[in-house]
Motif scaffolding. Structure first.
Motif, mmCIF file in Angstrom:
data_model
loop_
_atom_site.group_PDB
_atom_site.id
_atom_site.type_symbol
_atom_site.label_atom_id
_atom_site.label_comp_id
_atom_site.label_asym_id
_atom_site.label_seq_id
_atom_site.Cartn_x
_atom_site.Cartn_y
_atom_site.Cartn_z
ATOM 1 N N ALA A 111 -1.397 -4.982 3.100
ATOM 2 C CA ALA A 111 -1.161 -3.320 3.289
ATOM 3 C C ALA A 111 0.268 -3.937 2.965
ATOM 4 O O ALA A 111 0.718 -2.735 2.800
ATOM 5 N N SER A 163 1.145 -1.281 0.160
ATOM 6 C CA SER A 163 0.067 -0.026 -0.243
ATOM 7 C C SER A 163 0.481 0.970 0.162
ATOM 8 O O SER A 163 2.114 1.308 0.082
ATOM 9 N N ASN A 164 0.302 2.062 -0.743
ATOM 10 C CA ASN A 164 0.847 3.538 -0.333
ATOM 11 C C ASN A 164 1.022 4.295 0.255
ATOM 12 O O ASN A 164 1.707 5.560 1.061
ATOM 13 N N SER A 165 -0.203 4.039 1.330
ATOM 14 C CA SER A 165 -0.377 4.673 2.015
ATOM 15 C C SER A 165 0.160 4.650 3.278
ATOM 16 O O SER A 165 0.424 3.542 4.232
ATOM 17 N N LEU A 166 0.978 5.489 4.051
ATOM 18 C CA LEU A 166 1.821 5.190 5.459
ATOM 19 C C LEU A 166 0.773 5.014 6.418
ATOM 20 O O LEU A 166 1.170 3.584 7.625
ATOM 21 N N ILE A 167 -0.149 6.069 7.022
ATOM 22 C CA ILE A 167 -1.774 5.025 7.576
ATOM 23 C C ILE A 167 -1.324 3.768 7.785
ATOM 24 O O ILE A 167 -1.569 2.993 8.432
ATOM 25 N N VAL A 168 -1.387 3.197 6.452
ATOM 26 C CA VAL A 168 -2.427 1.816 6.186
ATOM 27 C C VAL A 168 -0.952 0.926 6.634
ATOM 28 O O VAL A 168 -0.987 -0.209 7.610
#
Lengths: 147, 98
Positions: A56, A5-10
């Motif tokens: 993720a 996933s590109n999202s840091l939060i995920v």
């Protein structure tokens, strides 16, 4: 193979959640004797944590924890473990799945049944974990976008 | 066609709600499935399980005793069903490596 996933939060949230999910799944499996829980629920939770790591963190890093080639054999091992407990009871003079005849050094047949239930719950949990992860991997491998 | 579908869906939902009104109350000890014997006199299993689950298997959770011990073959069948679903996905979806 799934991309991370590109999202840091995920990434951070799933990396934090996965170990706790797996420990809690073990608790659910072994707490089945005393409250809500058991092999089906716990196995599904282990599988959910492994699938979360695949979605993720990406397929490459998730393979470190659980290789996609292990899924189907593990499902078979779990189902066979369940069936084997029943057969062991047959070999030691009881009916199929009559846990009172399991060859454990315990006198109380009721306590033997308690342990027999524990064995089959572990078998169910292994079967569920392997099978659900294998289904997810099969679905993803057949998908053109994730090669 | 769409209206017909919605009407069918609503009438089936109403039928389900109507049917659920006839069920015994939650935890009703005198409900038919909790009696020692049925109307025809055959012994009921549920009352036996509730009374003897702890004595038979030294396990507090009687749901676990019912699923794992009294109805062990059912649970084995459920596990095999899940495993079969996995095998079917394997056979249909997995592509061979060239």
């Amino acid at each position: 193979m799934i991309q991370p996933s590109n999202s840091l939060i995920v990434a951070v949230v799933s990396r934090t959640m996965i170990p706790y999910l797996q420990v809690f799944a073990l608790y659910v499996i072994f707490h089945g004797h005393y409250g809500p829980g058991g092999g089906f629920q716990g196995g599904a939770m282990v599988a959910a944590s492994l699938i979360l790591s695949r979605m993720a963190l990406g397929g490459e890093r998730a393979e470190v924890q659980f290789r996609s080639a292990w899924g189907s054999p593990l499902g078979a091992i779990g189902a066979l473990l369940f069936a084997a407990v029943g057969l062991v009871a047959v070999f030691f003079g009881g009916e199929y799945l009559n846990y009172a005849y399991l060859p454990l050094p315990l006198d109380d047949p009721a306590l033997l049944r308690s342990y027999g239930i524990l064995f089959i719950e572990i078998g169910v949990a292994i079967a569920l974990t392997g099978t659900l992860v294998a289904i997810f991997d099969d679905l993803v491998e057949g998908h053109e976008d994730y090669d | 066609m769409k209206t017909l579908g919605i009407i069918l869906l609503l009438s089936f939902g109403a039928l389900m709600v109507y049917a659920s009104l006839g069920l015994p109350a939650h935890g009703d000890a005198s409900a038919p499935h909790h009696r020692d014997a049925s109307v025809t006199g055959s012994p009921g299993a549920a009352a036996y399980y509730i009374r003897n689950a702890y004595r038979d298997a030294k396990t507090i959770n009687m749901v676990t005793v019912t699923l794992g011990d009294y109805r062990g073959i059912d649970t084995l069948g459920e596990t095999v069903v899940v495993f079969t679903a996995g095998m079917v996905c394997y056979l249909i979806l997995r592509r061979k490596k060239e």
